[in-house]
Design an enzyme around this catalytic site. Structure first.
Site, PDB file in Angstrom:
ATOM      1  N   ASN A  15       0.835  -1.214   0.000  1.00 41.18           N
ATOM      2  CA  ASN A  15       0.000   0.000   0.000  1.00 41.18           C
ATOM      3  C   ASN A  15       0.864   1.257   0.000  1.00 41.18           C
ATOM      4  O   ASN A  15       0.533   2.243  -0.668  1.00 41.18           O
ATOM      5  CB  ASN A  15      -0.938   0.003   1.207  1.00 41.18           C
ATOM      6  CG  ASN A  15      -2.192  -0.805   0.963  1.00 41.18           C
ATOM      7  OD1 ASN A  15      -3.040  -0.418   0.163  1.00 41.18           O
ATOM      8  ND2 ASN A  15      -2.298  -1.949   1.626  1.00 41.18           N
ATOM      9  N   ARG A  66       4.499   1.186  25.764  1.00 36.14           N
ATOM     10  CA  ARG A  66       3.979   1.869  24.574  1.00 36.14           C
ATOM     11  C   ARG A  66       4.304   3.343  24.570  1.00 36.14           C
ATOM     12  O   ARG A  66       4.573   3.923  23.530  1.00 36.14           O
ATOM     13  CB  ARG A  66       2.460   1.697  24.506  1.00 36.14           C
ATOM     14  CG  ARG A  66       2.077   0.338  24.045  1.00 36.14           C
ATOM     15  CD  ARG A  66       0.644   0.336  23.584  1.00 36.14           C
ATOM     16  NE  ARG A  66       0.234  -1.042  23.401  1.00 36.14           N
ATOM     17  CZ  ARG A  66      -1.006  -1.440  23.323  1.00 36.14           C
ATOM     18  NH1 ARG A  66      -1.978  -0.572  23.429  1.00 36.14           N
ATOM     19  NH2 ARG A  66      -1.281  -2.707  23.138  1.00 36.14           N
ATOM     20  N   MET A  91       1.336  -2.382  12.190  1.00 37.53           N
ATOM     21  CA  MET A  91       0.634  -3.336  13.049  1.00 37.53           C
ATOM     22  C   MET A  91       0.897  -3.102  14.539  1.00 37.53           C
ATOM     23  O   MET A  91       1.071  -4.052  15.303  1.00 37.53           O
ATOM     24  CB  MET A  91       0.992  -4.773  12.634  1.00 37.53           C
ATOM     25  CG  MET A  91       0.721  -5.076  11.173  1.00 37.53           C
ATOM     26  SD  MET A  91      -0.981  -4.706  10.635  1.00 37.53           S
ATOM     27  CE  MET A  91      -1.783  -6.220  11.157  1.00 37.53           C
ATOM     28  N   ASN A 108      -5.791   5.539   8.170  1.00 37.78           N
ATOM     29  CA  ASN A 108      -5.440   4.121   8.238  1.00 37.78           C
ATOM     30  C   ASN A 108      -6.234   3.377   7.185  1.00 37.78           C
ATOM     31  O   ASN A 108      -7.348   3.766   6.854  1.00 37.78           O
ATOM     32  CB  ASN A 108      -5.791   3.552   9.623  1.00 37.78           C
ATOM     33  CG  ASN A 108      -5.447   2.079   9.748  1.00 37.78           C
ATOM     34  OD1 ASN A 108      -4.371   1.652   9.337  1.00 37.78           O
ATOM     35  ND2 ASN A 108      -6.356   1.281  10.295  1.00 37.78           N
ATOM     36  N   HIS A 110      -7.827  -0.415   6.501  1.00 37.23           N
ATOM     37  CA  HIS A 110      -8.185  -1.631   7.238  1.00 37.23           C
ATOM     38  C   HIS A 110      -8.885  -2.593   6.279  1.00 37.23           C
ATOM     39  O   HIS A 110      -9.769  -2.166   5.518  1.00 37.23           O
ATOM     40  CB  HIS A 110      -9.110  -1.277   8.411  1.00 37.23           C
ATOM     41  CG  HIS A 110      -9.461  -2.464   9.236  1.00 37.23           C
ATOM     42  ND1 HIS A 110      -8.559  -3.049  10.108  1.00 37.23           N
ATOM     43  CD2 HIS A 110     -10.589  -3.209   9.305  1.00 37.23           C
ATOM     44  CE1 HIS A 110      -9.137  -4.093  10.684  1.00 37.23           C
ATOM     45  NE2 HIS A 110     -10.363  -4.212  10.210  1.00 37.23           N
ATOM     46  N   GLU A 144      -9.931   4.949  19.504  1.00 33.51           N
ATOM     47  CA  GLU A 144     -10.531   3.608  19.494  1.00 33.51           C
ATOM     48  C   GLU A 144     -10.047   2.846  18.265  1.00 33.51           C
ATOM     49  O   GLU A 144     -10.038   3.382  17.166  1.00 33.51           O
ATOM     50  CB  GLU A 144     -12.060   3.706  19.446  1.00 33.51           C
ATOM     51  CG  GLU A 144     -12.670   4.424  20.630  1.00 33.51           C
ATOM     52  CD  GLU A 144     -12.320   3.756  21.946  1.00 33.51           C
ATOM     53  OE1 GLU A 144     -12.305   2.513  21.990  1.00 33.51           O
ATOM     54  OE2 GLU A 144     -12.030   4.484  22.916  1.00 33.51           O
ATOM     55  N   ASP A 146      -9.598   0.983  14.995  1.00 32.77           N
ATOM     56  CA  ASP A 146     -10.354   0.825  13.751  1.00 32.77           C
ATOM     57  C   ASP A 146     -11.709   1.531  13.782  1.00 32.77           C
ATOM     58  O   ASP A 146     -12.693   1.063  13.206  1.00 32.77           O
ATOM     59  CB  ASP A 146     -10.516  -0.670  13.399  1.00 32.77           C
ATOM     60  CG  ASP A 146      -9.171  -1.332  13.190  1.00 32.77           C
ATOM     61  OD1 ASP A 146      -8.232  -0.649  12.772  1.00 32.77           O
ATOM     62  OD2 ASP A 146      -9.061  -2.542  13.474  1.00 32.77           O
ATOM     63  N   GLN A 174      -7.991  -3.943  -4.277  1.00 27.11           N
ATOM     64  CA  GLN A 174      -8.858  -2.767  -4.080  1.00 27.11           C
ATOM     65  C   GLN A 174      -8.224  -1.759  -3.129  1.00 27.11           C
ATOM     66  O   GLN A 174      -8.402  -0.551  -3.275  1.00 27.11           O
ATOM     67  CB  GLN A 174     -10.240  -3.191  -3.580  1.00 27.11           C
ATOM     68  CG  GLN A 174     -10.991  -4.050  -4.569  1.00 27.11           C
ATOM     69  CD  GLN A 174     -11.088  -3.395  -5.935  1.00 27.11           C
ATOM     70  OE1 GLN A 174     -11.459  -2.224  -6.067  1.00 27.11           O
ATOM     71  NE2 GLN A 174     -10.715  -4.122  -6.976  1.00 27.11           N
ATOM     72  N   GLU A 175      -7.499  -2.254  -2.126  1.00 22.18           N
ATOM     73  CA  GLU A 175      -6.777  -1.339  -1.229  1.00 22.18           C
ATOM     74  C   GLU A 175      -5.864  -0.431  -2.042  1.00 22.18           C
ATOM     75  O   GLU A 175      -5.740   0.762  -1.776  1.00 22.18           O
ATOM     76  CB  GLU A 175      -5.954  -2.128  -0.198  1.00 22.18           C
ATOM     77  CG  GLU A 175      -6.790  -2.927   0.786  1.00 22.18           C
ATOM     78  CD  GLU A 175      -5.940  -3.630   1.844  1.00 22.18           C
ATOM     79  OE1 GLU A 175      -4.955  -3.045   2.310  1.00 22.18           O
ATOM     80  OE2 GLU A 175      -6.279  -4.777   2.203  1.00 22.18           O
TER      81      GLU A 175
HETATM   82  C1  GAR Z   1      -3.065  -4.580   4.265  1.00 18.24           C
HETATM   83  O1  GAR Z   1      -3.981  -5.569   3.855  1.00 18.24           O
HETATM   84  C2  GAR Z   1      -3.699  -3.653   5.278  1.00 18.24           C
HETATM   85  O2  GAR Z   1      -5.050  -3.401   5.026  1.00 18.24           O
HETATM   86  C3  GAR Z   1      -3.527  -4.446   6.547  1.00 18.24           C
HETATM   87  O3  GAR Z   1      -2.236  -4.990   6.461  1.00 18.24           O
HETATM   88  C4  GAR Z   1      -1.916  -5.211   5.075  1.00 18.24           C
HETATM   89  C5  GAR Z   1      -0.592  -4.562   4.792  1.00 18.24           C
HETATM   90  O4  GAR Z   1      -0.136  -4.900   3.500  1.00 18.24           O
HETATM   91  N1  GAR Z   1      -3.688  -3.623   7.701  1.00 18.24           N
HETATM   92  C6  GAR Z   1      -4.232  -4.036   8.833  1.00 18.24           C
HETATM   93  O5  GAR Z   1      -4.643  -5.169   9.006  1.00 18.24           O
HETATM   94  C7  GAR Z   1      -4.297  -2.989   9.929  1.00 18.24           C
HETATM   95  N2  GAR Z   1      -5.136  -3.427  10.984  1.00 18.24           N
HETATM   96  P1  GAR Z   1       1.018  -4.071   2.807  1.00 18.24           P
HETATM   97  O6  GAR Z   1       2.183  -4.017   3.800  1.00 18.24           O
HETATM   98  O7  GAR Z   1       1.368  -4.872   1.595  1.00 18.24           O
HETATM   99  O8  GAR Z   1       0.494  -2.720   2.476  1.00 18.24           O
END
Ligand code: GAR
Length: 197
Positions: A15, A66, A91, A108, A110, A144, A146, A174-175
């Site tokens: 992404n 954290r 993550m 973000n 998701h 909160e 997501d 699609q992302e």
């Molecule tokens: C993606 O599918 C993103 O939506 C997800 O991690 C992947 C990262 O892929 N994110 C989450 O699950 C956040 N909670 P990428 O490193 O190839 O972009």
């Protein structure tokens, strides 16, 4: 005024690559930093190859402290003076102390049609529920997990025989369309929802 964008990753960064590639000459933003919380994040090399400055703030040595991790993260980010933060497969859950100063400036992506399936294993959960469609969401980050105002969604059909992996691959395509489309609008000050699929 061109907006400065920092992208936070933990893994391969597909992404992130799409976001960076989208920020061409006619774009209201440009990438100023790709930061990973793991030195072995594959996206770091990909960002460097695209000419974007990279940084690493390892989360593991902080062993669950954290606030200390987020303080180190914030210091590194501040060096690059971004206007917008994009989480792209980052993550780590961020606390309110980190999130609040970035209110209205942090996005973000998701892999579900929020508010469905916050958290992990979204594709398996959609299949287990027998959903006919699934997809992804770009939203503003609030304390909160997501939650936060939805800026765009893309939908994909769930097909007979789908596995979590096959569904994830279709959602990821699609992302890669959705996140650049939302960022382009957002960086121009437009929060109108993007709907794809
Ligand atoms: C993606 O599918 C993103 O939506 C997800 O991690 C992947 C990262 O892929 N994110 C989450 O699950 C956040 N909670 P990428 O490193 O190839 O972009």
């Amino acid at each position: 005024m061109t907006r400065r964008v920092a992208i936070l990753i933990s893994g391969g960064g597909s992404n992130m690559v799409k976001l960076v590639e989208s920020m061409g000459a006619d774009h209201p933003a440009r990438p100023v930093l790709v930061l990973a919380n793991r030195a072995d994040a594959g996206g770091l090399d990909r960002a460097a190859a695209l000419g974007v400055p990279t940084a690493v703030v390892e989360s593991r040595p902080f062993k669950g402290d954290r606030e200390a991790f987020e303080s180190a993260l914030q210091s590194e980010i501040a060096k690059h003076a971004p206007d917008i933060l994009c989480l792209a497969g980052f993550m780590r859950v961020l606390t309110a102390g980190f999130v609040q100063p970035w209110s209205g400036k942090m996005l973000n992506i998701h892999p579900s049609l929020l508010p469905k399936y916050r958290g992990l294993h979204t594709h398996a959960r959609a299949l287990e529920a027998g959903d006919g469609e699934h997809g992804c969401t770009v939203h503003e980050v609030t304390p909160e997990l997501d939650e936060g105002p939805i800026l765009g969604q893309a939908r994909v059909p769930v097909l007979p025989g789908d596995t979590p992996d096959s569904l994830a691959a279709r959602v990821l395509e699609q992302e890669h369309r959705l996140y650049p489309a939302v960022l382009r609008r957002f960086a121009a000050g437009d929060r109108t929802r993007v709907e794809l699929g």
